[in-house]
Every structure is written in C-alpha cells, then in structure tokens.
Design a protein around this motif. Structure first.
Motif, short mmCIF file in Angstrom:
data_model
loop_
_atom_site.label_atom_id
_atom_site.label_comp_id
_atom_site.label_asym_id
_atom_site.label_seq_id
_atom_site.Cartn_x
_atom_site.Cartn_y
_atom_site.Cartn_z
N UNK A 1 24.89 -19.68 -57.91
CA UNK A 1 26.16 -19.37 -57.78
C UNK A 1 26.31 -17.89 -57.03
N UNK A 2 25.22 -17.31 -56.12
CA UNK A 2 25.45 -16.11 -55.95
C UNK A 2 24.65 -15.87 -54.41
N UNK A 3 25.12 -15.34 -54.05
CA UNK A 3 24.49 -15.00 -52.62
C UNK A 3 23.03 -14.20 -52.82
N UNK A 4 22.16 -14.78 -51.81
CA UNK A 4 20.55 -13.96 -52.50
C UNK A 4 20.61 -13.57 -51.08
N UNK A 5 19.96 -11.87 -51.46
CA UNK A 5 18.90 -11.74 -50.38
C UNK A 5 17.59 -11.17 -51.22
N UNK A 6 16.73 -10.55 -50.42
CA UNK A 6 15.63 -10.77 -51.12
C UNK A 6 15.00 -9.48 -50.10
N UNK A 7 15.10 -8.15 -50.30
CA UNK A 7 14.79 -7.37 -49.54
C UNK A 7 13.01 -6.37 -50.11
N UNK A 8 11.97 -6.19 -49.14
CA UNK A 8 10.76 -6.40 -49.48
C UNK A 8 10.86 -5.38 -48.42
N UNK A 9 9.53 -3.98 -49.39
CA UNK A 9 9.47 -2.57 -48.59
C UNK A 9 8.23 -2.81 -48.76
N UNK A 10 7.20 -2.45 -48.06
CA UNK A 10 5.91 -2.17 -47.67
C UNK A 10 5.44 -0.75 -47.85
N UNK A 11 4.49 -0.47 -49.14
CA UNK A 11 4.08 0.82 -49.35
C UNK A 11 3.43 1.46 -48.24
N UNK A 12 3.08 1.18 -47.65
CA UNK A 12 2.42 1.85 -45.89
C UNK A 12 0.89 1.18 -46.23
N UNK A 13 1.33 -0.28 -46.68
CA UNK A 13 0.16 -0.31 -47.01
C UNK A 13 -1.25 -0.85 -46.16
N UNK A 14 -2.71 -1.19 -46.31
CA UNK A 14 -3.31 -0.80 -45.18
C UNK A 14 -4.03 -2.27 -44.34
N UNK A 15 -3.78 -3.15 -44.98
CA UNK A 15 -4.35 -4.79 -44.99
C UNK A 15 -2.77 -4.94 -44.19
N UNK A 16 -2.64 -6.07 -43.67
CA UNK A 16 -1.27 -6.80 -43.24
C UNK A 16 -0.11 -7.43 -43.26
N UNK A 17 0.08 -6.80 -45.05
CA UNK A 17 1.16 -7.59 -45.15
C UNK A 17 3.02 -7.16 -44.49
N UNK A 18 2.51 -5.99 -44.27
CA UNK A 18 4.29 -5.93 -42.40
C UNK A 18 4.32 -6.92 -42.13
N UNK A 19 2.73 -7.22 -41.31
CA UNK A 19 3.33 -8.25 -40.53
C UNK A 19 3.66 -9.96 -41.12
N UNK A 20 3.18 -9.46 -42.31
CA UNK A 20 3.68 -10.57 -42.93
C UNK A 20 4.73 -10.90 -43.24
N UNK A 21 5.41 -9.89 -43.76
CA UNK A 21 6.90 -9.66 -44.30
C UNK A 21 7.78 -10.30 -42.84
N UNK A 22 7.39 -9.65 -41.51
CA UNK A 22 7.77 -9.55 -40.29
C UNK A 22 7.96 -10.82 -40.08
N UNK A 23 6.71 -11.85 -40.37
CA UNK A 23 6.45 -13.09 -40.03
C UNK A 23 7.94 -14.15 -40.42
N UNK A 24 8.02 -13.63 -41.83
CA UNK A 24 8.65 -14.30 -42.90
C UNK A 24 10.68 -13.79 -42.71
N UNK A 25 10.35 -12.45 -42.24
CA UNK A 25 11.45 -11.62 -41.69
C UNK A 25 12.50 -12.92 -40.28
#
Length: 301
Positions: free
Chosen positions: A40-64
């Motif tokens: 019953x909702x329109x869903x959005x997923x909001x993710x913010x990378x807190x300057x991770x030293x690993x590849x978290x942001x790259x993984x986020x970009x792939x899914x985005x």
C-alpha cells in the motif's frame, strides 16, 4: 482499498552504511524481494555511505543502477559517525513516513509492517526496542541502562536505533542543531508520544561492527556533555561532602585537644585542612560548571 486516483503514501527506508561491503549484497536483495510487505506504499530505499574504507559505496552504486526508481544513494566525504550519516539519510528521505534500519540485517525487516500499522493508528513515532540480553557485549547493555536511568527515563532499557517516524516528526527533528551519535535522545526530547515494540536482535551473519571501543567511549562522553548536568552535580556534591567532612574532623580534633582527651598536635590538622581546601575547590568548580551548563542549555534553545 484505495479509491480511484488516490495516491499511495510514500515509505522511505533509510540505511546508514559503514563497512558493510559484505552485508549489502545480502541486505539489499532481501529488501527488494520483500517489497510486497508494503504494497500500500510507494517505497524508496535511501542509503548513505559514511566514508567507509571498504567498497561499500561501489556496491551501493551497482544496486542503484539496477533499481534506479527505488534506490537513492549518497556518500559522505569522510567518516563523520553514525549520527551524521543517519541525519543525512533522513534529510534525503521523501516519504510521508520514514523508517531507519541497520545495513547488517540484525533487525527484522518484517517488523516494519507492525510499526507502520501503529503509525496508521495515529502514533507519529514508533520505536523497536531490543529485548535480548545475549547479543552485544556488556558495554552496550550497560550504556543503554545508564542512559535510561540517569539521562532520560523514556529511553528504552535495551536501546533503539530501529524506528519509524511521521513526516511531521522528521521535519522538526532535522533542524535541531547537532547530528550527534545519539540522535535517539534528541528524537525523544521532541516529546512525541511513541509506541514501543519489542524484538529479538539477530546474530550478525557477515561482517564486523564498526562501533569500536574508542567510539563507544567517545559516545558516552558526548552524551554526558550534551544531555546531562550530573557530572557537574557530582563534582559539587563531592566538594560539599569533602568540605563538610573536613570541618567535622577539625572540630573533633579541636574538642579532643581542648578537653585533653588525646594528645593532638598541629600536624594532625594538616590532612583535614587539605581536604577542606580541596572540597572548596571542587564546590567552586561545580558552581562555575552549573552556570556554564545553564548558559549552554539556553544557547541550545
């Protein structure tokens, strides 16, 4: 059912990310696969990378790239801490109702369904408090109990960072002055009546917590400085106790000397005199601290 042409409410799922390179490939597909929980909702997923030293942001970009209509992402220039990261997530959220959940899936996504039901019943803030004692080291458990007992009685004994809030609450929360590590206290400070649900936290399957001992100690100090005058009251109380005790000790020594009950030399008065001076100093420091604290409270507004 919704009437013809009636728009769905929007639900934003906010996920702060730090060192979650191994968690995200599990967490994001799981959420995507279970979006039917929120039909019953329109869903959005909001993710913010807190300057991770690993590849978290790259993984986020792939899914985005795979789900551009659902996932929105951002990254901080460096590690600012969980409070600032969560604040950034919330500031990006566009939902009528907003939820916060960790990236490691230790919180059950399905509990959002019950939390949203409470929101629909009129609660503008719904928090999920941990009822487990087996997960998490003693420091975390002691910290939450300390906050509940000495800082804010409304804070759950098990702590919380898994929650749902109405847009009205969010709009009042975001302008508050600090994006600190314990925004939960700031949220409770707003005074909204909340509904508390209990849940058992899951074991972490992959990855390692980025909440190090150093960050925990920094958090405790930050809480004491920002939310409590008790350290100042402790100093003042200790000072008054030492001063009064020293005065009593000197009077006792003086009476014993006058009555010649015991042989009292002037050297015997040195220790209570030192305690007296130390107590006066602590009392004065505590009094100055009280003035500073009240001014700090006024400035925080």
């Amino acid at each position: 059912m919704k009437g013809k042409g009636e728009m769905k409410k929007k639900f934003s799922i906010c996920i702060p990310v730090y060192k979650n390179e191994k968690n995200l490939p599990i967490t994001i597909p799981y959420i995507i696969q279970h979006l039917d929980l929120f039909q019953e909702f329109d869903v959005e997923i909001v993710m913010v990378n807190d300057g991770s030293p690993d590849n978290s942001y790259q993984v986020m970009q792939e899914f985005q790239k795979q789900y551009p209509d659902i996932i929105r992402i951002a990254t901080l220039t460096r590690n600012f801490g969980q409070g600032a990261c969560t604040h950034c997530c919330l500031s990006m959220a566009q939902g009528d109702v907003v939820g916060v959940i960790a990236a490691d899936m230790q919180e059950p996504l399905e509990l959002f369904v019950d939390m949203l039901e409470e929101w629909k019943q009129g609660y503008k803030l719904v928090i999920a408090a941990r009822n487990d004692k087996g997960i998490g080291i003693w420091f975390s458990q002691a910290l939450h109990r300390f906050i509940h007992k000495y800082i804010n009685e409304r804070y759950p004994v098990g702590g919380f960072d898994f929650l749902v809030m109405d847009r009205e609450v969010l709009d009042k929360y975001l302008p508050l002055d600090r994006e600190d590590a314990f925004g939960q206290l700031k949220l409770l400070w707003l005074g909204y009546e909340y509904k508390e649900l209990k849940y058992t936290r899951r074991e972490r399957e992959v990855g390692k917590s980025g909440w190090t001992l150093g960050k925990k100690i920094e958090t405790v100090l930050g809480i004491l400085v920002d939310y409590s005058a008790k350290p100042i009251h402790f100093l003042m109380g200790t000072g008054v106790f030492l001063t009064a005790g020293a005065i009593v000790a000197m009077l006792v020594l003086l009476i014993l000397a006058i009555c010649k009950v015991a042989q009292i030399s002037l050297v015997a008065f040195i220790i209570p005199i030192l305690f007296f001076l130390g107590g006066v100093n602590l009392t004065g420091i505590g009094l100055i601290g009280e003035y500073i604290w009240r001014n700090f409270e006024m400035n925080k507004n």
